[in-house]
Design a protein around this motif. Structure first.
Motif, PDB file in Angstrom:
ATOM      1  N   LEU A  81       0.978  -1.271   0.045  1.00 50.24           N
ATOM      2  CA  LEU A  81       0.115   0.109  -0.077  1.00 50.24           C
ATOM      3  C   LEU A  81       0.774   1.424   0.096  1.00 50.24           C
ATOM      4  CD1 LEU A  81      -2.917  -0.971   2.715  1.00 50.24           C
ATOM      5  CD2 LEU A  81      -3.093  -0.391  -0.016  1.00 50.24           C
ATOM      6  N   ALA A  82       2.093   1.219   0.699  1.00 50.04           N
ATOM      7  CA  ALA A  82       2.985   2.160   0.747  1.00 50.04           C
ATOM      8  C   ALA A  82       3.605   2.431  -0.879  1.00 50.04           C
ATOM      9  CB  ALA A  82       3.756   2.317   1.488  1.00 50.04           C
ATOM     10  N   LEU A  89       0.933   4.825  -8.953  1.00 50.22           N
ATOM     11  CA  LEU A  89       0.009   4.234  -9.412  1.00 50.22           C
ATOM     12  C   LEU A  89      -1.076   4.319  -8.354  1.00 50.22           C
ATOM     13  CD1 LEU A  89       1.828   1.027 -10.009  1.00 50.22           C
ATOM     14  CD2 LEU A  89       1.078   2.511 -11.743  1.00 50.22           C
ATOM     15  N   GLY A  90      -2.448   4.445  -9.008  1.00 47.43           N
ATOM     16  CA  GLY A  90      -3.581   4.496  -8.131  1.00 47.43           C
ATOM     17  C   GLY A  90      -3.953   3.194  -7.646  1.00 47.43           C
ATOM     18  N   VAL A  91      -4.516   3.251  -6.350  1.00 46.26           N
ATOM     19  CA  VAL A  91      -4.862   1.842  -5.562  1.00 46.26           C
ATOM     20  C   VAL A  91      -6.183   1.693  -5.387  1.00 46.26           C
ATOM     21  CG1 VAL A  91      -4.235   0.734  -3.604  1.00 46.26           C
ATOM     22  CG2 VAL A  91      -2.616   2.099  -4.481  1.00 46.26           C
ATOM     23  N   ARG A  92      -6.833   0.606  -5.570  1.00 48.37           N
ATOM     24  CA  ARG A  92      -8.276   0.105  -5.385  1.00 48.37           C
ATOM     25  C   ARG A  92      -7.905  -1.050  -4.452  1.00 48.37           C
ATOM     26  NH1 ARG A  92     -11.444  -0.627 -10.335  1.00 48.37           N
ATOM     27  NH2 ARG A  92      -9.705  -0.781 -11.416  1.00 48.37           N
ATOM     28  N   MET A  93      -9.015  -1.558  -3.639  1.00 47.97           N
ATOM     29  CA  MET A  93      -9.008  -2.646  -2.843  1.00 47.97           C
ATOM     30  C   MET A  93     -10.305  -3.257  -2.548  1.00 47.97           C
ATOM     31  SD  MET A  93      -7.222  -3.473   0.813  1.00 47.97           S
ATOM     32  CE  MET A  93      -5.673  -3.669   0.523  1.00 47.97           C
ATOM     33  N   GLU A  94     -10.522  -4.538  -2.647  1.00 49.97           N
ATOM     34  CA  GLU A  94     -11.697  -5.195  -2.181  1.00 49.97           C
ATOM     35  C   GLU A  94     -11.291  -5.907  -1.027  1.00 49.97           C
ATOM     36  OE1 GLU A  94     -13.944  -5.772  -6.635  1.00 49.97           O
ATOM     37  OE2 GLU A  94     -12.471  -7.413  -5.774  1.00 49.97           O
ATOM     38  N   THR A  95     -11.917  -5.952   0.154  1.00 49.07           N
ATOM     39  CA  THR A  95     -11.641  -6.458   1.332  1.00 49.07           C
ATOM     40  C   THR A  95     -12.863  -7.013   2.225  1.00 49.07           C
ATOM     41  OG1 THR A  95     -10.522  -6.092   3.260  1.00 49.07           O
ATOM     42  CG2 THR A  95     -11.436  -4.317   2.316  1.00 49.07           C
ATOM     43  N   ARG A 103      -4.129   0.545  12.137  1.00 50.57           N
ATOM     44  CA  ARG A 103      -2.880   0.499  11.340  1.00 50.57           C
ATOM     45  C   ARG A 103      -3.235   0.404   9.868  1.00 50.57           C
ATOM     46  NH1 ARG A 103       1.634  -4.237  11.632  1.00 50.57           N
ATOM     47  NH2 ARG A 103      -0.250  -5.403  11.117  1.00 50.57           N
ATOM     48  N   GLU A 104      -4.138  -0.629   9.447  1.00 51.21           N
ATOM     49  CA  GLU A 104      -4.645  -0.778   8.281  1.00 51.21           C
ATOM     50  C   GLU A 104      -5.406   0.248   7.641  1.00 51.21           C
ATOM     51  OE1 GLU A 104      -3.303  -4.450  10.579  1.00 51.21           O
ATOM     52  OE2 GLU A 104      -5.020  -2.827  10.720  1.00 51.21           O
ATOM     53  N   ALA A 105      -6.143   0.728   8.381  1.00 48.68           N
ATOM     54  CA  ALA A 105      -7.105   2.268   8.002  1.00 48.68           C
ATOM     55  C   ALA A 105      -5.850   3.365   7.619  1.00 48.68           C
ATOM     56  CB  ALA A 105      -8.200   2.485   8.981  1.00 48.68           C
ATOM     57  N   THR A 106      -4.937   3.437   8.596  1.00 48.56           N
ATOM     58  CA  THR A 106      -4.072   4.602   8.313  1.00 48.56           C
ATOM     59  C   THR A 106      -3.590   4.496   6.801  1.00 48.56           C
ATOM     60  OG1 THR A 106      -3.821   4.924  10.410  1.00 48.56           O
ATOM     61  CG2 THR A 106      -2.004   5.887   9.168  1.00 48.56           C
ATOM     62  N   ALA A 107      -2.972   3.171   6.776  1.00 47.98           N
ATOM     63  CA  ALA A 107      -2.254   2.813   5.352  1.00 47.98           C
ATOM     64  C   ALA A 107      -3.118   2.986   4.174  1.00 47.98           C
ATOM     65  CB  ALA A 107      -1.821   1.212   5.538  1.00 47.98           C
ATOM     66  N   LEU A 108      -4.446   2.424   4.248  1.00 45.98           N
ATOM     67  CA  LEU A 108      -5.487   2.900   3.147  1.00 45.98           C
ATOM     68  C   LEU A 108      -5.474   4.490   3.034  1.00 45.98           C
ATOM     69  CD1 LEU A 108      -8.264   0.251   3.886  1.00 45.98           C
ATOM     70  CD2 LEU A 108      -6.775   0.237   2.231  1.00 45.98           C
ATOM     71  N   LYS A 109      -5.440   5.092   4.075  1.00 45.41           N
ATOM     72  CA  LYS A 109      -5.773   6.624   3.932  1.00 45.41           C
ATOM     73  C   LYS A 109      -4.365   7.220   3.124  1.00 45.41           C
ATOM     74  CE  LYS A 109      -6.570  10.811   6.913  1.00 45.41           C
ATOM     75  NZ  LYS A 109      -7.143  11.255   8.174  1.00 45.41           N
ATOM     76  N   GLU A 110      -3.283   6.859   3.681  1.00 49.17           N
ATOM     77  CA  GLU A 110      -2.115   7.360   3.121  1.00 49.17           C
ATOM     78  C   GLU A 110      -1.948   6.922   1.732  1.00 49.17           C
ATOM     79  OE1 GLU A 110       1.076   5.965   5.818  1.00 49.17           O
ATOM     80  OE2 GLU A 110       0.457   7.624   7.433  1.00 49.17           O
ATOM     81  N   ALA A 111      -2.487   5.647   1.314  1.00 50.16           N
ATOM     82  CA  ALA A 111      -2.385   5.165   0.023  1.00 50.16           C
ATOM     83  C   ALA A 111      -3.445   5.966  -0.969  1.00 50.16           C
ATOM     84  CB  ALA A 111      -2.441   3.821  -0.441  1.00 50.16           C
TER      85      ALA A 111
END
Length: 463
Positions: A81-82, A89-95, A103-111
């Protein structure tokens, strides 16, 4: 005579199946990942795969969708994600959301990731039934709380089957109260694990699916609803509001958890759709020369078979889902099964059946501009075009190019008046009279601009 070189489109998006394992046991999953206990053998270190993405940038890569299995099971997911945004590159995710904490939410925000979370009902009884793991609902709700604490917007994906069908209208409201900006409804098809659901009568018939869609409330307050059906089977208001959404298969390649390329995730289970190990063969070579991709480009959309070949949306829908069609028919250019069912049962709208013209030209040859210079002329829609409408809007189809222009209700009303009996000023006046507008002068300007746009594109003629 020299042959024209093959035209290879840019590779815009990689669907990265980050891991082949999942912490849930969803009964409908078409990828069929193994359970979490075996995950150590079902991913590769990011350092081995990152060069593939670097190389793909040279052939057009702009974005990556992270999916799985469950992507948050990969031990390097935070680094992924970093790194992807750092690579431009743009990032999309299905989870499934169950593993998201601060920690994971912060990574999604920073990405700056666009992401969706799976949620199949407003209660654990419904959600856990499909996800097949007790406690999944509560863990997903905690994950949603974590992303909301970061102020993140997200989409809810709901998989439609018999048990949640009657609840779906309320699920839309529930998703909005959770802070989601949209709800996407995926209709479970018989593929992979869901074959057993079909045998047990848990999947809905097409008439039942269309009935559920007809009962969905009209979204308000900017909330959006996406119902994953072929555009020909959607209410026209969905197309007017959301546009024509497709998977964009002509610019997509799958990268599986084992480093192999494939057509989406189907490559893990269908040998013909496994394009080879990208650690040993260039992604550029695969993208430009693999026989399956070459066939796809030759056959889709012009060679689509059955109902798909005669549909007004052929060139934008692209047969809806090539992977699903290959699974059902063994060819990439077969008719999409849902639309075939619709045709056989009399549910496919006849107004969307058209004749496509064979053409090697990408765009219509421009015609001379008609009726300019202030000349007062009665106007009609270009007779080469096909106009379709209902109460929610309309479409203009160009058989020469296969393009479809979506019209809102006002634009559709204008096109209906382009019958050769009215001048532009009369049409504009009729629009102002028909619609209740707060600013008639602005409405006149908008209608005049739309008519001028049609004129400039040779879509209207003097009568």
């Amino acid at each position: 005579m020299a042959t024209e070189p093959r035209r290879v489109p840019p590779l815009h998006t990689i669907y990265f199946y980050v891991t082949g394992s999942c912490n849930l046991r969803c009964r409908h999953c078409w990828i069929d990942p193994v359970t979490e206990s075996h995950r150590s053998t079902l991913h590769l270190p990011w350092r081995e795969l990152k060069p593939i993405f670097e190389e793909a940038k040279a052939i057009g890569l702009r974005s990556v969708k992270l999916t799985g299995g469950e992507p948050f099971l990969h031990p390097d997911i935070l680094q992924i994600l970093a790194d992807l945004p750092a690579m431009g590159l743009g990032v999309r995710m299905e989870t499934n959301g169950t593993l998201i904490g601060e920690r994971e939410a912060t990574a999604l925000k920073e990405a700056k990731a666009n992401f969706s979370i799976s949620l199949d009902g407003p209660t654990a009884e419904v959600h856990d039934d499909l996800r097949n793991v007790p406690g999944a609902f509560n863990k997903t709700m905690k994950g949603i709380s974590a992303v909301r604490a970061q102020g993140l917007g997200f989409q809810i994906i709901c998989s439609l089957y018999r048990k949640n069908a009657d609840l779906l209208p309320s699920i839309a409201g529930f998703a909005e109260t959770l802070g989601a900006h949209s709800l996407k409804v995926n209709v479970i098809a018989s593929m992979g694990r869901s074959d057993e659901m079909r045998e047990q009568g848990e999947l809905l018939s097409l008439p039942e699916v269309l009935d559920v869609r007809s009962r969905m409330p009209v979204p308000t307050n900017g909330f959006q609803l996406y119902f994953d059906l072929p555009p020909a089977l959607l209410p026209l208001r969905d197309i007017v509001h959301n546009g024509i959404t497709t998977c964009g298969i002509m610019g997509i390649l799958g990268v599986l958890h084992n480093g192999h390329a494939g057509l989406c995730g189907i490559g893990e289970h269908v040998p013909e759709m496994d394009f080879g190990d990208l650690r040993h063969v260039s992604i550029k070579e695969v993208w430009e020369n693999h026989p399956t991709l070459t066939t796809l480009r030759e056959k889709v959309p012009a060679g689509l078979e059955g109902i798909c070949g005669r549909c007004i949306f052929r060139n934008v829908c692209l047969g809806k889902c090539v992977a699903n069609t290959f699974h059902a028919t063994g060819i990439v250019h077969g008719a999409f099964n849902t639309c075939t069912q619709a045709e056989e049962s009399g549910l496919f709208p006849e107004k969307y059946l058209v004749e496509h013209r064979s053409s090697t030209c990408k765009d219509r040859h421009p015609r001379a501009r008609i009726g300019g210079g202030g000349v007062m002329s009665k106007l009609k829609l270009n007779p080469d075009l096909v106009f379709r409408e209902d109460n929610d809007g309309g479409l203009i189809f160009d058989p020469a190019t296969g393009t479809v222009q979506v019209l809102n209700d006002t634009a559709a009303f204008i096109c209906k008046l382009l019958d050769g009996s009215r001048e532009a000023e009369e049409i504009v006046a009729a629009v102002v009279a028909e619609f209740e507008v707060e600013d008639p002068a602005a409405a006149q300007v908008d209608a005049s601009h739309f008519i001028e746009e049609l004129r400039s594109r040779s879509m209207i003629q003097n009568a």
